[in-house]
Write an enzyme that holds these catalytic residues in place. Structure first.
Site, PDB file in Angstrom:
ATOM      1  N   GLU A  96      30.212  45.995  36.431  1.00 45.08           N
ATOM      2  CA  GLU A  96      30.565  45.993  35.013  1.00 45.08           C
ATOM      3  C   GLU A  96      30.089  44.718  34.343  1.00 45.08           C
ATOM      4  O   GLU A  96      30.115  43.651  34.943  1.00 45.08           O
ATOM      5  CB  GLU A  96      32.088  46.036  34.857  1.00 45.08           C
ATOM      6  CG  GLU A  96      32.689  47.353  35.274  1.00 45.08           C
ATOM      7  CD  GLU A  96      34.204  47.280  35.250  1.00 45.08           C
ATOM      8  OE1 GLU A  96      34.816  48.248  34.800  1.00 45.08           O
ATOM      9  OE2 GLU A  96      34.748  46.251  35.678  1.00 45.08           O
ATOM     10  N   CYS A 115      29.470  38.790  29.429  1.00 48.73           N
ATOM     11  CA  CYS A 115      30.268  38.475  30.607  1.00 48.73           C
ATOM     12  C   CYS A 115      29.650  39.245  31.774  1.00 48.73           C
ATOM     13  O   CYS A 115      29.552  40.468  31.729  1.00 48.73           O
ATOM     14  CB  CYS A 115      31.699  38.923  30.331  1.00 48.73           C
ATOM     15  SG  CYS A 115      32.759  38.821  31.758  1.00 48.73           S
ATOM     16  N   CYS A 122      35.339  42.233  44.938  1.00 47.00           N
ATOM     17  CA  CYS A 122      35.731  40.836  45.066  1.00 47.00           C
ATOM     18  C   CYS A 122      36.619  40.690  46.285  1.00 47.00           C
ATOM     19  O   CYS A 122      37.451  41.543  46.574  1.00 47.00           O
ATOM     20  CB  CYS A 122      36.479  40.381  43.810  1.00 47.00           C
ATOM     21  SG  CYS A 122      36.942  38.634  43.854  1.00 47.00           S
ATOM     22  N   CYS A 126      43.221  38.556  43.978  1.00 43.78           N
ATOM     23  CA  CYS A 126      44.274  38.010  43.124  1.00 43.78           C
ATOM     24  C   CYS A 126      45.204  39.158  42.711  1.00 43.78           C
ATOM     25  O   CYS A 126      44.740  40.265  42.420  1.00 43.78           O
ATOM     26  CB  CYS A 126      43.672  37.340  41.888  1.00 43.78           C
ATOM     27  SG  CYS A 126      42.612  35.950  42.322  1.00 43.78           S
ATOM     28  N   CYS A 129      44.616  41.056  39.259  1.00 44.88           N
ATOM     29  CA  CYS A 129      43.264  41.390  38.831  1.00 44.88           C
ATOM     30  C   CYS A 129      42.772  42.666  39.498  1.00 44.88           C
ATOM     31  O   CYS A 129      42.846  42.811  40.722  1.00 44.88           O
ATOM     32  CB  CYS A 129      42.326  40.225  39.166  1.00 44.88           C
ATOM     33  SG  CYS A 129      40.604  40.571  38.774  1.00 44.88           S
ATOM     34  N   CYS A 346      41.776  46.495  30.448  1.00 45.66           N
ATOM     35  CA  CYS A 346      42.532  46.745  31.677  1.00 45.66           C
ATOM     36  C   CYS A 346      42.472  45.567  32.621  1.00 45.66           C
ATOM     37  O   CYS A 346      43.211  45.505  33.584  1.00 45.66           O
ATOM     38  CB  CYS A 346      42.011  47.998  32.376  1.00 45.66           C
ATOM     39  SG  CYS A 346      40.484  47.739  33.257  1.00 45.66           S
TER      40      CYS A 346
HETATM   41  N1  SAH Z   1      36.511  34.676  40.442  1.00 46.60           N
HETATM   42  C1  SAH Z   1      36.291  33.979  39.211  1.00 46.60           C
HETATM   43  C2  SAH Z   1      35.603  34.819  38.186  1.00 46.60           C
HETATM   44  C3  SAH Z   1      36.424  36.032  37.789  1.00 46.60           C
HETATM   45  S1  SAH Z   1      37.059  35.739  36.249  1.00 46.60           S
HETATM   46  C4  SAH Z   1      37.589  33.404  38.693  1.00 46.60           C
HETATM   47  O1  SAH Z   1      38.641  33.707  39.265  1.00 46.60           O
HETATM   48  O2  SAH Z   1      37.566  32.619  37.757  1.00 46.60           O
HETATM   49  C5  SAH Z   1      38.761  35.797  36.484  1.00 46.60           C
HETATM   50  C6  SAH Z   1      39.414  35.892  35.123  1.00 46.60           C
HETATM   51  O3  SAH Z   1      39.692  37.251  34.842  1.00 46.60           O
HETATM   52  C7  SAH Z   1      40.747  35.232  35.013  1.00 46.60           C
HETATM   53  O4  SAH Z   1      40.671  33.868  34.781  1.00 46.60           O
HETATM   54  C8  SAH Z   1      41.291  35.945  33.824  1.00 46.60           C
HETATM   55  O5  SAH Z   1      40.730  35.362  32.691  1.00 46.60           O
HETATM   56  C9  SAH Z   1      40.734  37.325  33.924  1.00 46.60           C
HETATM   57  N2  SAH Z   1      41.673  38.391  34.338  1.00 46.60           N
HETATM   58  C10 SAH Z   1      41.677  39.085  35.495  1.00 46.60           C
HETATM   59  N3  SAH Z   1      42.673  39.977  35.505  1.00 46.60           N
HETATM   60  C11 SAH Z   1      43.304  39.862  34.323  1.00 46.60           C
HETATM   61  C12 SAH Z   1      44.404  40.526  33.731  1.00 46.60           C
HETATM   62  N4  SAH Z   1      45.053  41.509  34.347  1.00 46.60           N
HETATM   63  N5  SAH Z   1      44.763  40.132  32.487  1.00 46.60           N
HETATM   64  C13 SAH Z   1      44.101  39.144  31.831  1.00 46.60           C
HETATM   65  N6  SAH Z   1      43.055  38.495  32.345  1.00 46.60           N
HETATM   66  C14 SAH Z   1      42.653  38.851  33.577  1.00 46.60           C
END
Ligand code: SAH
Length: 358
Positions: A96, A115, A122, A126, A129, A346
């Site tokens: 994506e 982006c 991944c 986390c 995420c 999402c």
């Molecule tokens: N692995 C790297 C790049 C991925 S970006 C990193 O962790 O920085 C990760 C970003 O995705 C987070 O900082 C947040 O901004 C966003 N993100 C992921 N899941 C999210 C969620 N459920 N709600 C809001 N932001 C989210």
């Protein structure tokens, strides 16, 4: 007959291409011509490169391809123009990417932030995420990272616009695919490539310490974002398994080193989750953690993802959190939600407005 798999020419940096033409006894400017054809003019084949001698075109066409991505699906937000693309790669995997159009806060020209993903899936898992839900498949090549940008660029060209900002915040951990990400970012930055200023290119990390150390040595002034999401180890480990490998005080000391060494600011991403990390005590802990550091905080109200039980705090709580930061002298912005009416909300592709307030 099985055709030999050709190399993607987009995996070659400009210096590598110079060396290639040198070995062919061709002038160095051939490398520049090829670069401009691919990145500036969006050439899809070597046959398009009409100012190269036919024998050079043939040589390149036999050995290389200009590998693209194909559009598997696209969603555009009606309210703000945010566009989410699902691209298919050569091996059938999908990634994506997002285009986030925005007005410049200073009233200047509009911004077109893209982006990009750095990996298929991944490995970091986390707990908020969606990107890690299906696990990790593989790293993207440099050429595949660039192909996402080129596909979006050709869409923008048709509207007379160009990419102004890049955030490596799609799926994956960019610093664990270091070489490919940095090569791609350098090509995007190159005046003969996409010509995007180093300070308009951000690499985001979940806190990969060895990667941050390497990134510190890069001579270009690319930006760094660190996904922090908590100000104490207990909460951070609850949200991000990587915190069990790189504890918060180690991460913060490398971040401090980074800001000193580079003389550059770090943006800390902080997703606000109700009853997890968004109380005023959490805000006070964050103030202590970031005291006297050259940084700013980007507060992101959690985007609901159906697989997770978390929810965002109220607007009032967000404001109260931000007030504590402000009183503690920590600069922060609240990321406005974009693409709320499409899946971009999402969190699978986290939609980041990359609000560069400064
Ligand atoms: N692995 C790297 C790049 C991925 S970006 C990193 O962790 O920085 C990760 C970003 O995705 C987070 O900082 C947040 O901004 C966003 N993100 C992921 N899941 C999210 C969620 N459920 N709600 C809001 N932001 C989210």
């Amino acid at each position: 007959m099985m055709a030999d798999k050709k190399e993607d020419i987009k995996d070659l940096s400009l210096p590598a291409l110079y060396a290639k033409f040198k070995s062919l006894n061709e002038p160095a400017y051939r490398a520049e011509q090829v670069f401009e054809w691919i990145y500036k003019k969006g050439a899809k084949s070597f046959a398009d490169m009409t100012d190269l001698p036919a024998k050079v075109r043939d040589y390149l066409a036999n050995k290389y391809e200009i590998s693209g991505v194909s559009l598997a699906s696209m969603q555009m937000s009606k309210s703000d123009g945010t566009c989410k693309y699902l691209f298919e790669l050569r091996d059938g995997e999908t990634v994506e990417s997002v285009l986030i159009p925005a007005k410049d806060p200073a009233g200047g020209a509009s911004r077109q932030t893209i982006c990009l993903s750095s990996q298929v899936g991944c490995a970091y898992g986390c707990y908020f995420c969606a990107s890690g839900l299906a696990g990790f498949k593989r790293d993207l090549t440099c050429g595949e990272i660039l192909a996402q940008a080129l596909a979006i660029q050709s869409d923008l060209f048709r509207k007379g616009k160009r990419i102004t900002n890049v955030v490596m915040m799609g799926t994956g951990e960019p610093l664990s695919n270091y070489d490919n990400v940095i090569k791609a970012v350098e090509i995007m930055n190159s005046p003969l490539g996409l010509g995007i200023g180093a300070r308009k290119i951000t690499v985001s990390t979940a806190g990969h310490i060895p990667g941050i150390r390497r990134y510190m040595q890069e001579k270009e002034q690319f930006e760094l974002s660190v996904s922090l999401h908590a100000a104490d180890d207990k909460t951070r480990s609850r949200l991000m398994p990587i915190n069990n490998v790189y504890l918060l005080d180690k991460l913060m000391s490398v971040c401090r080193e980074y800001t000193k060494e580079k003389g550059r600011i770090i943006t800390f991403e902080y997703i606000l989750i109700r009853d997890v990390n968004s109380s005023t005590t959490d805000a006070q802990n964050l103030v202590k953690l970031l005291k006297n550091m050259n940084c700013k905080v980007n507060l992101i109200p959690f985007n609901a993802v159906s697989d997770f039980k978390f929810s965002p705090p109220s607007f009032k709580e967000v404001k109260a959190f931000q007030d504590v930061l402000e009183r503690g002298g920590v600069n922060s912005t609240v990321r406005s939600q974009r693409g709320a009416d499409i899946d971009a909300a999402c969190g699978q592709l986290r939609l980041r407005e990359a609000k560069k307030s400064i």
